[in-house]
Design a protein around this motif. Structure first.
Motif, PDB file in Angstrom:
ATOM      1  N   THR A   1      28.729   1.582 -35.007  1.00  0.00           N
ATOM      2  CA  THR A   1      29.487   0.727 -35.906  1.00  0.00           C
ATOM      3  C   THR A   1      30.120  -0.317 -35.194  1.00  0.00           C
ATOM      4  O   THR A   1      30.587  -1.295 -35.760  1.00  0.00           O
ATOM      5  CB  THR A   1      30.278   1.510 -36.945  1.00  0.00           C
ATOM      6  OG1 THR A   1      31.278   2.226 -35.838  1.00  0.00           O
ATOM      7  CG2 THR A   1      29.703   2.547 -37.557  1.00  0.00           C
ATOM      8  N   LEU A   2      30.468  -0.183 -33.761  1.00  0.00           N
ATOM      9  CA  LEU A   2      30.954  -1.214 -33.114  1.00  0.00           C
ATOM     10  C   LEU A   2      29.927  -2.045 -32.090  1.00  0.00           C
ATOM     11  O   LEU A   2      29.003  -1.425 -31.724  1.00  0.00           O
ATOM     12  CB  LEU A   2      31.875  -0.447 -32.083  1.00  0.00           C
ATOM     13  CG  LEU A   2      32.969   0.219 -32.833  1.00  0.00           C
ATOM     14  CD1 LEU A   2      33.856   0.965 -31.728  1.00  0.00           C
ATOM     15  CD2 LEU A   2      34.108  -0.599 -33.546  1.00  0.00           C
ATOM     16  N   PRO A   3      30.353  -3.361 -32.172  1.00  0.00           N
ATOM     17  CA  PRO A   3      29.336  -4.253 -31.382  1.00  0.00           C
ATOM     18  C   PRO A   3      29.331  -3.739 -29.898  1.00  0.00           C
ATOM     19  O   PRO A   3      30.195  -3.237 -29.432  1.00  0.00           O
ATOM     20  CB  PRO A   3      30.079  -5.476 -31.521  1.00  0.00           C
ATOM     21  CG  PRO A   3      31.524  -5.249 -31.767  1.00  0.00           C
ATOM     22  CD  PRO A   3      31.422  -4.208 -32.254  1.00  0.00           C
ATOM     23  N   SER A   4      27.967  -4.190 -29.415  1.00  0.00           N
ATOM     24  CA  SER A   4      27.822  -3.949 -28.093  1.00  0.00           C
ATOM     25  C   SER A   4      28.756  -4.949 -27.159  1.00  0.00           C
ATOM     26  O   SER A   4      28.965  -5.795 -27.434  1.00  0.00           O
ATOM     27  CB  SER A   4      26.267  -4.186 -27.549  1.00  0.00           C
ATOM     28  OG  SER A   4      26.013  -4.067 -26.095  1.00  0.00           O
TER      29      SER A   4
ATOM     30  N   ASN B   1      29.539   6.907 -20.927  1.00  0.00           N
ATOM     31  CA  ASN B   1      28.198   7.331 -20.618  1.00  0.00           C
ATOM     32  C   ASN B   1      28.089   8.134 -19.448  1.00  0.00           C
ATOM     33  O   ASN B   1      27.204   8.506 -18.706  1.00  0.00           O
ATOM     34  CB  ASN B   1      27.223   6.283 -20.476  1.00  0.00           C
ATOM     35  CG  ASN B   1      27.538   5.266 -19.355  1.00  0.00           C
ATOM     36  OD1 ASN B   1      28.575   5.300 -19.024  1.00  0.00           O
ATOM     37  ND2 ASN B   1      26.439   4.486 -19.033  1.00  0.00           N
ATOM     38  N   MET B   2      29.392   8.508 -18.785  1.00  0.00           N
ATOM     39  CA  MET B   2      29.798   9.169 -17.525  1.00  0.00           C
ATOM     40  C   MET B   2      29.327   8.442 -16.280  1.00  0.00           C
ATOM     41  O   MET B   2      29.214   9.191 -15.135  1.00  0.00           O
ATOM     42  CB  MET B   2      28.795  10.566 -17.639  1.00  0.00           C
ATOM     43  CG  MET B   2      29.222  11.558 -18.858  1.00  0.00           C
ATOM     44  SD  MET B   2      28.462  13.234 -18.842  1.00  0.00           S
ATOM     45  CE  MET B   2      29.297  13.758 -20.249  1.00  0.00           C
TER      46      MET B   2
ATOM     47  N   ALA C   1      28.569   8.125 -30.654  1.00  0.00           N
ATOM     48  CA  ALA C   1      29.432   7.404 -31.020  1.00  0.00           C
ATOM     49  C   ALA C   1      29.892   6.079 -30.068  1.00  0.00           C
ATOM     50  O   ALA C   1      30.683   5.453 -30.152  1.00  0.00           O
ATOM     51  CB  ALA C   1      31.177   8.233 -31.075  1.00  0.00           C
ATOM     52  N   GLY C   2      28.756   6.074 -29.043  1.00  0.00           N
ATOM     53  CA  GLY C   2      28.951   4.940 -28.133  1.00  0.00           C
ATOM     54  C   GLY C   2      29.099   3.519 -28.449  1.00  0.00           C
ATOM     55  O   GLY C   2      28.572   3.165 -29.584  1.00  0.00           O
ATOM     56  N   ARG C   3      29.564   2.591 -27.814  1.00  0.00           N
ATOM     57  CA  ARG C   3      29.759   1.440 -28.257  1.00  0.00           C
ATOM     58  C   ARG C   3      28.482   0.580 -27.771  1.00  0.00           C
ATOM     59  O   ARG C   3      28.176  -0.422 -28.209  1.00  0.00           O
ATOM     60  CB  ARG C   3      30.871   0.706 -27.400  1.00  0.00           C
ATOM     61  CG  ARG C   3      32.187   1.403 -27.966  1.00  0.00           C
ATOM     62  CD  ARG C   3      33.333   1.118 -26.956  1.00  0.00           C
ATOM     63  NE  ARG C   3      34.529   1.655 -27.807  1.00  0.00           N
ATOM     64  CZ  ARG C   3      34.941   3.042 -27.776  1.00  0.00           C
ATOM     65  NH1 ARG C   3      34.220   3.819 -27.258  1.00  0.00           N
ATOM     66  NH2 ARG C   3      35.846   3.310 -28.230  1.00  0.00           N
ATOM     67  N   ASN C   4      27.558   1.022 -26.793  1.00  0.00           N
ATOM     68  CA  ASN C   4      26.210   0.379 -26.193  1.00  0.00           C
ATOM     69  C   ASN C   4      25.228   1.418 -26.059  1.00  0.00           C
ATOM     70  O   ASN C   4      25.153   2.219 -25.260  1.00  0.00           O
ATOM     71  CB  ASN C   4      26.635  -0.441 -25.274  1.00  0.00           C
ATOM     72  CG  ASN C   4      25.391  -1.297 -24.622  1.00  0.00           C
ATOM     73  OD1 ASN C   4      24.337  -1.244 -25.259  1.00  0.00           O
ATOM     74  ND2 ASN C   4      25.676  -2.320 -23.658  1.00  0.00           N
ATOM     75  N   SER C   5      24.501   1.611 -27.051  1.00  0.00           N
ATOM     76  CA  SER C   5      23.174   2.610 -27.097  1.00  0.00           C
ATOM     77  C   SER C   5      22.346   2.401 -25.903  1.00  0.00           C
ATOM     78  O   SER C   5      22.065   3.295 -25.189  1.00  0.00           O
ATOM     79  CB  SER C   5      22.386   2.624 -28.279  1.00  0.00           C
ATOM     80  OG  SER C   5      21.790   1.309 -28.385  1.00  0.00           O
TER      81      SER C   5
ATOM     82  N   THR D   1      41.708   0.344 -23.289  1.00  0.00           N
ATOM     83  CA  THR D   1      40.518   0.173 -22.768  1.00  0.00           C
ATOM     84  C   THR D   1      39.651   1.259 -23.416  1.00  0.00           C
ATOM     85  O   THR D   1      39.075   1.974 -22.544  1.00  0.00           O
ATOM     86  CB  THR D   1      40.375   0.164 -21.214  1.00  0.00           C
ATOM     87  OG1 THR D   1      41.705  -0.617 -20.652  1.00  0.00           O
ATOM     88  CG2 THR D   1      39.111  -0.295 -20.579  1.00  0.00           C
ATOM     89  N   PRO D   2      39.081   1.011 -24.393  1.00  0.00           N
ATOM     90  CA  PRO D   2      38.207   2.103 -25.096  1.00  0.00           C
ATOM     91  C   PRO D   2      36.675   2.317 -24.496  1.00  0.00           C
ATOM     92  O   PRO D   2      36.234   1.477 -23.663  1.00  0.00           O
ATOM     93  CB  PRO D   2      37.791   1.425 -26.746  1.00  0.00           C
ATOM     94  CG  PRO D   2      38.792   0.579 -26.661  1.00  0.00           C
ATOM     95  CD  PRO D   2      39.470   0.050 -25.597  1.00  0.00           C
ATOM     96  N   GLY D   3      36.536   3.655 -24.233  1.00  0.00           N
ATOM     97  CA  GLY D   3      35.288   3.965 -23.484  1.00  0.00           C
ATOM     98  C   GLY D   3      35.530   4.116 -22.015  1.00  0.00           C
ATOM     99  O   GLY D   3      34.658   4.242 -21.327  1.00  0.00           O
ATOM    100  N   ILE D   4      36.713   3.966 -21.499  1.00  0.00           N
ATOM    101  CA  ILE D   4      36.969   4.279 -20.189  1.00  0.00           C
ATOM    102  C   ILE D   4      38.187   5.474 -20.110  1.00  0.00           C
ATOM    103  O   ILE D   4      38.985   5.505 -20.952  1.00  0.00           O
ATOM    104  CB  ILE D   4      37.833   3.078 -19.668  1.00  0.00           C
ATOM    105  CG1 ILE D   4      36.980   1.886 -19.369  1.00  0.00           C
ATOM    106  CG2 ILE D   4      38.432   3.564 -18.075  1.00  0.00           C
ATOM    107  CD1 ILE D   4      35.575   2.149 -18.688  1.00  0.00           C
TER     108      ILE D   4
END
Length: 265
Positions: free
Chosen positions: A92-95, A123-124, A184-188, A244-247
């Motif tokens: 749902t969030l933009p890349s 993404n590890m 739920a990732g921001r960039n597939s 910093t979402p995703g970190i």
């Protein structure tokens, strides 16, 4: 793997795991285990054709309420239900590009020495680490930048694999957590590139990936062989950086007594 394939495989797996007797359905003389598609549809109050199209990964109109009812019928855990919703409705969030690590985060990670700590993306991908992590967990400088990823190293680096206690359990748990982050990732594309790369480089990865497990990796235990060939045990905690979402900052604390290993960041 395409998202519609994830939906299909996830539903097929969990439908097969449900015991028909739970819903008062006779399971005798069945060729395959679990519930039939029409039974799931009836119990979830949706049409058989609609559920069939959903399981086939077709492009159909879907309501969150229907997804919740199906999840309840399939006896999904809260983590599995969240994952199911994520792979159905998509990102749902933009890349966006991965942001720089805030200076304060690096200072904090360095200050945690002599305890191992490092920074990774959802993404590890491993982005930063302190000296204790390099000495006690893994020296990421010894592998190419493109392979500095916890999931990749679990399968493609013999030295990394050898140091992980109860490797298969740790590998499966890492894959299950990766799936949850992926949904739920921001960039597939950040996730797909890792899956595609590992699919061509590791038969073990392909076998475990096809089991379609999903879980969280917020905290747990880890066993790792140190440079003196002594097994050390840690508890780890994963904390997302608020601004910093995703970190994430991953922190390891040593334990004195041996504990069962349940995952690997």
């Amino acid at each position: 793997m395409a998202r519609n394939e994830d939906v299909k495989n996830f539903l097929h797996k969990h439908r097969a795991q449900v015991k028909p007797e739970v819903y008062g359905i006779d399971s005798q003389q069945r060729r395959v285990p679990g519930l039939r598609r029409e039974e799931v549809a009836q119990l979830a109050a949706v049409s058989v054709s609609w559920y069939t199209w959903l399981e086939q990964g077709r492009d159909i109109r879907i309501s969150p309420a229907a997804i919740q009812r199906i999840g309840k019928v399939l006896q999904l855990t809260p983590v599995e239900q969240n994952y199911f919703s994520a792979i159905v409705f998509g990102h749902t969030l933009p890349s966006e590009q991965s942001p720089d690590i805030p200076k304060e985060v690096k200072v904090m990670v360095d200050a945690l020495h002599p305890y191992p700590a490092f920074v990774r993306r959802e993404n590890m991908d491993i982005l930063y680490w302190n000296r204790a992590a390099q000495e006690n967990i893994f020296d990421w400088t010894q592998v190419p930048l493109s392979d500095r990823n916890s999931l990749k190293l679990m399968f493609i680096d013999p030295a990394y694999k050898q140091r992980i206690g109860n490797w298969e359990s740790a590998a499966l748990h890492t894959i299950a957590a990766f799936r949850n982050y992926q949904a739920a990732g921001r960039n597939s594309a950040d996730f797909d590139s890792i899956v595609n790369d590992l699919s061509t480089r590791s038969a073990d990865f392909v076998a475990l990936w096809q089991r379609h497990e999903v879980s969280r990796m917020g905290a747990g235990n880890k066993a790792i062989l140190d440079l003196n060939s002594e097994m050390k045990h840690y508890t780890y905690t994963s904390l997302e950086v608020e601004n910093t979402p995703g970190i994430f900052v991953i922190f390891y604390a040593p334990v004195v007594e041996k504990s069962s290993q349940t995952g690997c960041e």
